[in-house]
Write a protein that holds these residues in place. Structure first.
Motif, mmCIF file in Angstrom:
data_model
loop_
_atom_site.group_PDB
_atom_site.id
_atom_site.type_symbol
_atom_site.label_atom_id
_atom_site.label_comp_id
_atom_site.label_asym_id
_atom_site.label_seq_id
_atom_site.Cartn_x
_atom_site.Cartn_y
_atom_site.Cartn_z
ATOM 1 N N ALA A 21 0.696 -1.193 -0.021
ATOM 2 C CA ALA A 21 0.182 0.073 0.263
ATOM 3 C C ALA A 21 1.040 1.181 0.134
ATOM 4 O O ALA A 21 0.640 2.322 -0.852
ATOM 5 N N SER A 27 -5.165 1.193 -2.302
ATOM 6 C CA SER A 27 -5.653 0.641 -0.876
ATOM 7 C C SER A 27 -6.209 -0.688 -1.039
ATOM 8 O O SER A 27 -6.542 -0.901 -2.084
ATOM 9 N N TYR A 28 -6.255 -1.442 0.040
ATOM 10 C CA TYR A 28 -6.963 -2.630 -0.085
ATOM 11 C C TYR A 28 -7.759 -2.909 1.301
ATOM 12 O O TYR A 28 -7.463 -2.027 2.280
ATOM 13 N N ARG A 29 -8.587 -3.704 1.286
ATOM 14 C CA ARG A 29 -9.247 -4.172 2.429
ATOM 15 C C ARG A 29 -9.085 -5.622 2.666
ATOM 16 O O ARG A 29 -9.242 -6.550 1.923
#
Length: 76
Positions: A21, A27-29
């Motif tokens: 990131a 962005s990541y979840r």
């Protein structure tokens, strides 16, 4: 885009994703995490959702490939 990523070792995935990131700017979840074994080695499988346009997804794929991070192929 949702991916299942394989990391060798039980606790290497989250650190690698934080670095990802910061370096790539995508962005990541984190959706799920599980630890399993391949042969005798612990493997962390992280299911992540990436929030990026096509250029960001290409950069993500390249970043993962350069670091030897494998993606599980979805079951048919």
């Amino acid at each position: 885009m949702t991916l299942d990523l394989l990391f060798i070792g039980a606790d290497t995935g989250r650190g690698a994703l934080s670095q990802f990131a910061a370096e790539v700017g995508v962005s990541y979840r984190l959706i799920a995490q599980r630890i399993t074994t391949m042969e005798i080695f612990p493997v962390s499988v992280l299911t992540v959702e990436l929030d990026a346009d096509a250029t960001g997804l290409d950069a993500a794929a390249s970043w993962f490939a350069r670091r030897g991070i494998h993606q599980l192929t979805p079951a048919a």
